[in-house]
Design a protein around this motif. Structure first.
Motif: not given
Lengths: 302, 301, 482
Positions: C78-80, C83, C210
């Motif tokens: 979802k994020t890392w 990013m 996060p």
């Protein structure tokens, strides 16, 4: 003695500058506290050669220096005296009478200090002048020019001649490490001086920068230790110039203790050539006793 | 003196700042005593130092004195210091934005310029201990020698900063130049010098040793001959599109074979940041060293 | 002549522990929060210098590991991994700066928990750990320069298991490159030294990473096995013994998991007759007595050219006498506590073996505290290559000295081991250094120095010392699909 110049070099080990600096730094991580600090500070005071070596030296200045040597800080009882006062040859007689029966030795620089650029004859006369007036110790300089030219035999023989002229006076041989260029050369000069009969080896005149540093002193201490390992004969060490803070002086003592052993921790075998170190040590001693940080205004300047 | 909005706000007389230049870690005024008053947005910015050739000379002396010890610092330490510059810029970002607006930028553009400048500093902070690994080499020579090539800083670099991008243009060149171990003298944007002056105050409080970066204000037309003919300047980063001046600078530079790099890229594009800018101000040094040939089987010596 | 023969001994100089903030009990760090285990138990983390309990640590279960891996996977997806690289870098820079700010606290905890001298945790472990984060932070947005003509991609979730000899530093070696390259992490610290990893979790919170990007689960070997064997792990990074390394390599041999192993060593430290002897002696000391000899790259096999053997040994013994063994928190301590009772038993077993094998045993006289685990610096001379103390990794302050006559002979003997992590060479002659470095079968060669580490310098072994490199540009490859 007849030793070729190249064999002087062959018999002297090389040193690695990076390793020496690293080792020297590690002594400075030692933390010296409480009773050990107090004992160390007093030891430092007792190892100082209180020095005045100015072109403008006068009888008055030498008298003041000798008075300071005897009365470091009368407000604190039971302080040791310094080890010696160190003056130019013309002031030896005066210094002798000023320090009188205090136990403080009188050392004199000689041999065309600080450059050493003169004839052997003149140098020996210089020594004789100091010895005749009663100097207990002679601080000579080596001929650095001849050393750099590779005339190691000359440097050796000159030291040996001075040693002979010293008679009962103990001889400190100044290498002037700031002019030697590498630690390998410092080691070589140390070995030559020791072989020629030095009672002490000393880093610097105080007239050239850099003067004493921990790494340079370590290399010289290692030469002393190797000589001791090989012959059982002790030689003294005197770092001079550039040591003005008590903390640094204590780290020198740590270095001596860990490199040579505790038998070197007396002014018979270890000295500091310094003028402003004494007051900083005194300030630290008073700080230890009172708990309050000190101001230089309260410690006499001579 | 710096002008703000009018003379008095709420009855308080504001204290205006006297603008100075940055030489050897200190903030003198120009030795010439002269000033000029740029008006990028119609209103005068105040009395900006109009530096002379002697200021150039003094700055180069300071830069030369600082260069070798700056280069001798560990790459890690240089990285930490560049990062520190970014931290200090972040703390001053409002001032930077306000000054960019005073110099005629829109609020949005000013904000972007500041943010990108800070990030650029961090970008090159990261390169300090990495560019050697990208550009160095162990060279497979056909003899029994260990042969390797590494980058070394060129020395003292003179920077003519971007006119229109007074902070980002500056950061985009100073950062790679000092990341590589050079020192520099910077001639700030002529018409918009305030950002450079504030940056010098950041540099002075960021553990950057005095003399590594020196910042002058003044006129390119007056000074270009002096820095480009200066025998102790090793390279020039010329971020200006005056072709006539560029040719003149290149010609003056010949006397001591200065490396002249001309830049005309858009610094707001992230593609404009790259380690090749560090390489621009580095020399390549190759070392040969013999390898003894005695193997485990004992053959040959 | 000697006016005073009184000894001048240093007074205790203990580093203060007042500044340290520790909880009584720790859960796991999963998805950005400290959480208690579901069904797991607790065990005590003790100070090996006085056997006192410092904190209670969680013995995690497979369910905990699963939870951690799920968190790491979700954070990755979802994020890392999505990013912007520059932003990843900024988070890692924050970790570096926070570690620098809290360095003293971390040093003291490292020393209390693991027994290493405060001088080393303060001057080596913690600054290097911060340095590692700082170094890899910078790589995050520069990866394409490290692999020209490739488009390097992150792997996914990295499962990392680390040893007890450099607890925080090993965590940094594992986490920093993994994060910089865009992976997320489940890390298990060693059971005897989990505290600085858990404190690092606090720093990661402070840095506002996060949730789920870094997860830390504690416990013994079974927890490590659960991580390694978890089906949702894409990459295994292990530092520890060769035995466990082999078990891991086997366990994942039927999977697509990527793997790097940093295992044991039995490094040769070679002193030639033309070496600068005094500095070589210091290098021997740093090589074997650094961190109580709990160092995989320790210079545990000393080879001395016969012509200088007596001089080297005399100076070495002299130097050993000035080493201070004792309270790890004392700023003057050179050799601290052995990390655990178990490890002390192993070391003592080898010392007995050495004596039985007929080698000459030497320990300087030194007093050690009555409580805790201690082993004075130990030297065996007259050792042969066939002695067990010259073959097996002891992982303690025990040095085995052999002699040699020629370059060829010492190369053969030095390479005559299943290990190949590191080696040391001492000579004043440059061409000999380069000959030795080209012929030694080891991943790191120190010439005229020993036990030097730097974030920019790759570290790792040949042969049974493992594969893959940590540190430097080369350390990136372990976490990327290039």
């Amino acid at each position: 003695m007849n030793i070729s110049n190249s064999s002087f070099r062959a018999n002297s080990p090389t040193v690695d500058q990076v390793g020496v600096v690293e080792r020297a730094k590690r002594f400075q991580t030692r933390s010296i506290k409480k009773a050990a600090k107090m004992a160390g500070l007093k030891m430092v005071l007792n190892m100082i050669d209180l020095t005045t070596l100015e072109g403008m030296d006068t009888e008055g200045k030498v008298k003041q220096l000798c008075y300071k040597a005897r009365h470091l800080h009368d407000a604190v009882p039971d302080l040791p005296t310094v080890a010696a006062v160190c003056v130019y040859p013309p002031f030896v007689g005066l210094a002798k009478s000023e320090v009188a029966d205090s136990g403080i030795k009188v050392a004199s620089v000689a041999t065309a200090f600080p450059s050493g650029n003169s004839s052997l004859e003149i140098k020996l006369d210089d020594v004789k002048m100091a010895v005749d007036q009663g100097a207990d110790e002679i601080d000579m300089v080596i001929s650095r020019g001849r050393f750099h030219k590779g005339d190691y035999g000359f440097v050796h023989d000159e030291i040996a001649s001075v040693k002979e002229a010293c008679g009962a006076a103990r001889l400190k041989v100044i290498l002037e490490t700031g002019e030697l260029g590498t630690l390998d050369k410092v080691r070589l000069a140390s070995d030559i001086a020791i072989l020629a009969g030095a009672d002490f080896i000393k880093t610097s005149t105080g007239k050239i920068k850099p003067a004493a540093t921990l790494p340079v002193t370590l290399v010289m201490l290692e030469a002393i230790r190797d000589h001791y390992f090989n012959t059982g004969v002790m030689v003294g060490m005197k770092p001079a110039g550039g040591i003005s803070k008590a903390k640094l002086a204590l780290h020198y003592l740590i270095m001596v203790k860990e490199t040579l052993g505790e038998q070197w921790l007396t002014n018979q075998w270890f000295r500091f050539g310094a003028s402003s170190l004494a007051n900083d040590v005194l300030m630290q001693i008073v700080k230890q006793q009172t708990g309050a940080y000190q101001s230089a205004d309260y410690f006499s300047l001579d | 003196m710096a002008k703000t909005n009018g003379a008095a706000k709420n009855g308080r007389i504001e204290v205006h700042k006297t603008y100075k230049v940055f030489i050897g870690g200190k903030f003198p005024r120009t030795e010439s005593g002269r000033y000029y008053s740029p008006q990028p947005a119609g209103q005068s910015l105040g009395n900006i130092c109009l530096c002379s050739r002697k200021d150039v000379r003094n700055s180069v002396v300071a830069a030369r004195a600082a260069q070798s010890s700056w280069a001798a610092r560990t790459a890690y330490n240089r990285g930490q210091i560049l990062y520190r510059i970014a931290e200090m810029m972040e703390g001053r970002s409002e001032q930077f934005v306000a000054e960019l607006q005073t110099q005629g930028m829109t609020a949005a553009a000013a904000k972007k310029e500041v943010v990108q400048s800070i990030d650029r500093m961090i970008y090159y902070a990261g390169w300090c201990d990495k560019y050697q690994q990208i550009f160095s080499a162990v060279n497979p020579v056909a003899s029994s020698h260990f042969n390797f090539s590494v980058l070394e800083p060129t020395g003292v670099v003179f920077v003519v900063a971007n006119e229109e991008s007074p902070l980002l243009g500056l950061a985009s060149l100073i950062a790679p130049i000092i990341a590589g171990g050079n020192s520099c003298v910077v001639l700030a944007s002529e018409s918009k010098p305030l950002s450079a002056i504030t940056l010098s105050e950041v540099l002075a409080t960021s553990d950057v040793p005095g003399g590594v970066v020196n910042i002058l204000t003044g006129l390119k037309s007056e000074l270009h001959e002096h820095f480009s003919s200066h025998m102790d300047v090793n390279a020039i980063a010329f971020d200006c599109n005056d072709q006539k001046m560029l040719v003149a600078v290149r010609e003056f530079a010949v006397e001591n074979v200065k490396r002249v790099k001309h830049y005309s890229q858009d610094w707001t594009d992230d593609e404009s940041q790259n380690p090749y800018l560090i390489q621009d101000f580095c020399e390549i040094k190759t070392t040969w060293h013999p390898i003894e040939q005695i193997s485990a089987s004992g053959s040959g010596y | 002549m000697n006016e005073s023969t009184a000894t001048w001994e240093l007074e205790p100089a203990p580093e203060s522990t007042a500044h340290v903030q520790l909880e009584k009990s720790y859960g796991n760090f999963i998805n950005g929060k400290f959480v208690e285990s579901a069904g797991g138990s607790k065990f005590s983390s003790t100070n090996p210098a006085n056997d006192k309990v410092i904190a209670e640590i969680t013995e995690s279960t497979e369910a905990d590991v699963d939870k951690a891996v799920k968190a790491a996977r979700a954070a990755y997806d979802k994020t890392w991994s999505k990013m912007e690289a520059k932003k990843r870098g900024k988070y890692i820079y924050r970790i570096a700066r926070l570690l620098q700010e809290r360095a003293r606290e971390f040093s003291v905890i490292e020393t209390m928990d693991g027994g290493k001298p405060i001088r080393e945790s303060r001057d080596v472990d913690i600054p290097l750990a911060a340095g590692h984060f700082f170094y890899y932070a910078g790589w995050a947005d520069k990866l394409s320069y490290a692999f020209p003509n490739r488009n390097p991609k992150s792997l996914g979730v990295a499962g990392q298991v680390i040893p007890w000899n450099f607890p925080l530093l090993m965590a940094a070696w594992k986490i920093a490159p993994a994060l910089a390259t865009g992976n997320t992490v489940v890390l298990k610290p060693a059971e005897t030294t989990s505290l600085t990893a858990l404190k690092l979790a606090e720093v990661i919170q402070q840095a506002e990473l996060p949730p789920g990007v870094v997860n830390i689960v504690t416990g013994h070997g079974e927890v490590g096995a659960a991580i390694v064997n978890h089906k949702n792990i894409d990459k295994v990074a292990f530092t520890g013994s060769t035995n466990v390394g082999k078990i891991i390599q086997k366990a994942i041999s039927g999977t697509k998991k990527r793997c790097t192993l940093e295992l044991g060593g039995k490094a040769a430290n070679i002193i030639f007759e033309d070496a600068t002897i005094d500095q070589a002696v210091e290098g021997i000391i740093n090589g074997i007595y650094f961190n109580q000899g709990h160092v995989c790259c320790a210079g545990s096999r000393l080879f001395v050219q016969e012509s200088v053997h007596d001089e080297v040994i005399r100076k070495l013994k002299h130097r050993m006498k000035s080493l201070i063994v004792g309270d790890p928190l004392d700023k003057n301590t050179d050799i601290g506590a052995i990390n655990s009772k178990e490890q002390l038993k192993t070391i003592n077993k080898y010392i007995e073996i050495g004596k039985q094998e007929g080698a000459d045993f030497y320990q300087p006289e030194c007093s050690v505290p009555s409580k805790g685990n201690w082993c004075p610096p130990t030297l065996f001379t007259n050792v042969a290559q066939s002695n067990r103390i010259a073959q097996e990794e002891i992982f303690g302050p025990v040095l085995a000295v052999q002699t040699f006559r020629t370059v060829s002979e010492v190369i053969k003997k030095a390479n005559n081991t299943p290990y190949g992590l590191s080696a040391g060479v001492w000579t004043d002659k440059g061409s000999k250094i380069f000959n030795m470095t080209s012929q030694m079968r080891a991943g790191v060669i120190w010439a005229n120095t020993y036990n030097k580490f730097d974030p920019a310098s790759p570290f790792g072994g040949y042969k049974e010392s493992g594969f893959g490199r940590e540190g430097g540009l080369h350390g990136l490859a372990a976490y990327l699909d290039v």
